[in-house]
Design a protein around this motif. Structure first.
Motif, PDB file in Angstrom:
ATOM      1  N   VAL A  94      -5.033  12.368  -9.907  1.00 43.53           N
ATOM      2  CA  VAL A  94      -5.130  12.933  -8.563  1.00 43.53           C
ATOM      3  C   VAL A  94      -3.739  12.998  -7.925  1.00 43.53           C
ATOM      4  CG1 VAL A  94      -5.587  10.745  -7.371  1.00 43.53           C
ATOM      5  CG2 VAL A  94      -6.462  12.864  -6.421  1.00 43.53           C
ATOM      6  N   GLN A  95      -3.469  14.096  -7.220  1.00 40.30           N
ATOM      7  CA  GLN A  95      -2.169  14.305  -6.589  1.00 40.30           C
ATOM      8  C   GLN A  95      -2.151  13.669  -5.197  1.00 40.30           C
ATOM      9  OE1 GLN A  95       0.656  15.965  -7.943  1.00 40.30           O
ATOM     10  NE2 GLN A  95       1.540  14.930  -6.206  1.00 40.30           N
ATOM     11  N   VAL A  96      -1.157  12.835  -4.942  1.00 39.19           N
ATOM     12  CA  VAL A  96      -0.959  12.248  -3.619  1.00 39.19           C
ATOM     13  C   VAL A  96       0.071  13.117  -2.904  1.00 39.19           C
ATOM     14  CG1 VAL A  96      -0.117  10.235  -2.339  1.00 39.19           C
ATOM     15  CG2 VAL A  96      -1.543   9.921  -4.376  1.00 39.19           C
ATOM     16  N   TYR A  97      -0.292  13.613  -1.720  1.00 34.87           N
ATOM     17  CA  TYR A  97       0.567  14.531  -0.984  1.00 34.87           C
ATOM     18  C   TYR A  97       1.467  13.834   0.030  1.00 34.87           C
ATOM     19  CZ  TYR A  97      -2.683  18.045  -2.783  1.00 34.87           C
ATOM     20  OH  TYR A  97      -3.471  18.836  -3.592  1.00 34.87           O
ATOM     21  N   ASP A  98       0.960  12.784   0.664  1.00 33.71           N
ATOM     22  CA  ASP A  98       1.716  12.162   1.749  1.00 33.71           C
ATOM     23  C   ASP A  98       1.193  10.755   1.985  1.00 33.71           C
ATOM     24  OD1 ASP A  98       3.560  11.910   3.809  1.00 33.71           O
ATOM     25  OD2 ASP A  98       2.397  13.087   5.259  1.00 33.71           O
ATOM     26  N   CYS A  99       2.013   9.926   2.610  1.00 30.23           N
ATOM     27  CA  CYS A  99       1.588   8.593   3.031  1.00 30.23           C
ATOM     28  C   CYS A  99       2.459   8.175   4.198  1.00 30.23           C
ATOM     29  CB  CYS A  99       1.689   7.591   1.877  1.00 30.23           C
ATOM     30  SG  CYS A  99       3.367   7.288   1.286  1.00 30.23           S
ATOM     31  N   PHE A 151       0.839  -1.197   0.000  1.00 28.35           N
ATOM     32  CA  PHE A 151       0.000   0.000   0.000  1.00 28.35           C
ATOM     33  C   PHE A 151       0.877   1.252   0.000  1.00 28.35           C
ATOM     34  CE2 PHE A 151      -2.278   3.352   2.317  1.00 28.35           C
ATOM     35  CZ  PHE A 151      -3.518   3.363   1.696  1.00 28.35           C
ATOM     36  N   LEU A 152       1.887   1.287   0.860  1.00 28.27           N
ATOM     37  CA  LEU A 152       2.756   2.458   0.964  1.00 28.27           C
ATOM     38  C   LEU A 152       3.623   2.628  -0.285  1.00 28.27           C
ATOM     39  CD1 LEU A 152       3.749   2.204   4.733  1.00 28.27           C
ATOM     40  CD2 LEU A 152       2.141   3.819   3.673  1.00 28.27           C
ATOM     41  N   ARG A 153       4.109   1.534  -0.865  1.00 33.94           N
ATOM     42  CA  ARG A 153       4.893   1.616  -2.112  1.00 33.94           C
ATOM     43  C   ARG A 153       4.044   2.196  -3.239  1.00 33.94           C
ATOM     44  NH1 ARG A 153       6.765  -3.417  -0.729  1.00 33.94           N
ATOM     45  NH2 ARG A 153       5.377  -4.403  -2.229  1.00 33.94           N
ATOM     46  N   GLU A 154       2.806   1.712  -3.353  1.00 36.47           N
ATOM     47  CA  GLU A 154       1.911   2.213  -4.398  1.00 36.47           C
ATOM     48  C   GLU A 154       1.575   3.685  -4.169  1.00 36.47           C
ATOM     49  OE1 GLU A 154      -1.387  -0.494  -4.614  1.00 36.47           O
ATOM     50  OE2 GLU A 154      -0.118  -2.117  -5.350  1.00 36.47           O
ATOM     51  N   ALA A 155       1.398   4.085  -2.912  1.00 32.22           N
ATOM     52  CA  ALA A 155       1.129   5.488  -2.598  1.00 32.22           C
ATOM     53  C   ALA A 155       2.331   6.356  -2.962  1.00 32.22           C
ATOM     54  CB  ALA A 155       0.781   5.645  -1.120  1.00 32.22           C
ATOM     55  N   ALA A 179       2.458   6.712  -6.708  1.00 22.14           N
ATOM     56  CA  ALA A 179       1.431   7.646  -7.158  1.00 22.14           C
ATOM     57  C   ALA A 179       1.837   9.084  -6.845  1.00 22.14           C
ATOM     58  CB  ALA A 179       0.091   7.313  -6.501  1.00 22.14           C
ATOM     59  N   ALA A 180       2.509   9.305  -5.723  1.00 22.44           N
ATOM     60  CA  ALA A 180       2.940  10.652  -5.342  1.00 22.44           C
ATOM     61  C   ALA A 180       3.962  11.212  -6.332  1.00 22.44           C
ATOM     62  CB  ALA A 180       3.516  10.645  -3.933  1.00 22.44           C
ATOM     63  N   ALA A 181       4.681  10.342  -7.012  1.00 21.90           N
ATOM     64  CA  ALA A 181       5.699  10.779  -7.973  1.00 21.90           C
ATOM     65  C   ALA A 181       5.088  11.238  -9.292  1.00 21.90           C
ATOM     66  CB  ALA A 181       6.694   9.650  -8.220  1.00 21.90           C
ATOM     67  N   ILE A 182       3.808  10.967  -9.520  1.00 17.68           N
ATOM     68  CA  ILE A 182       3.154  11.339 -10.776  1.00 17.68           C
ATOM     69  C   ILE A 182       2.526  12.716 -10.623  1.00 17.68           C
ATOM     70  CG2 ILE A 182       1.323  10.756 -12.407  1.00 17.68           C
ATOM     71  CD1 ILE A 182       1.677   7.817 -11.493  1.00 17.68           C
ATOM     72  N   THR A 183       2.925  13.624 -11.470  1.00 14.76           N
ATOM     73  CA  THR A 183       2.347  14.973 -11.455  1.00 14.76           C
ATOM     74  C   THR A 183       1.857  15.287 -12.869  1.00 14.76           C
ATOM     75  OG1 THR A 183       4.534  15.921 -11.826  1.00 14.76           O
ATOM     76  CG2 THR A 183       3.767  15.813  -9.545  1.00 14.76           C
ATOM     77  N   GLU A 184       0.760  14.681 -13.223  1.00 17.35           N
ATOM     78  CA  GLU A 184       0.157  14.857 -14.542  1.00 17.35           C
ATOM     79  C   GLU A 184      -1.236  15.448 -14.378  1.00 17.35           C
ATOM     80  OE1 GLU A 184       1.204  14.181 -17.648  1.00 17.35           O
ATOM     81  OE2 GLU A 184       3.141  13.339 -17.093  1.00 17.35           O
TER      82      GLU A 184
END
Length: 108
Positions: free
Chosen positions: A39-44, A23-27, A30-35
């Motif tokens: 949706v933007q992931v801010y923290d995990c 779960f944390l690896r996937e988060a 996702a946080a590394a994608i800025t397209e």
């Protein structure tokens, strides 16, 4: 501060250590994608109780399932518009040679 959508890995049944790490690896991925359109992931991380969480951009809208349930099917034009919106960010990062188009006959 900004408002966020908070997702927590469901504690029942308790997730395994492997599930939390995935779960944390996937988060983090996702946080590394800025397209635009993603949706933007801010923290995990882990809550004080040890529950895996992610904090992401809070969107104003409805998901497609709710939209379809309330309004029925989409027009062809709207379906194409949504499909392009979903594929556009993928296409910027995905070499076209790894996508395979398959052709099937419609059921009669």
């Amino acid at each position: 501060g900004r408002q966020v959508a908070l997702k927590v890995l469901h504690p029942h049944p308790p997730p395994t250590e492997e599930m939390q790490q995935r779960f944390l690896r996937e988060a983090q991925a996702a946080a590394a994608i800025t397209e635009p359109g993603i949706v933007q992931v801010y923290d995990c991380g882990l809550t004080p109780k040890g529950e895996a969480f992610l904090a992401m951009e809070l969107l104003d809208g409805e998901d497609l399932a709710d939209h379809l349930a309330g309004r029925g099917s989409l027009s062809v034009a709207r379906a194409v518009e949504l499909t392009l919106a979903v594929l556009r960010p993928l296409g910027r990062r995905t070499p076209p040679e790894i996508l395979v188009l398959t052709f099937t006959r419609a059921a009669t």
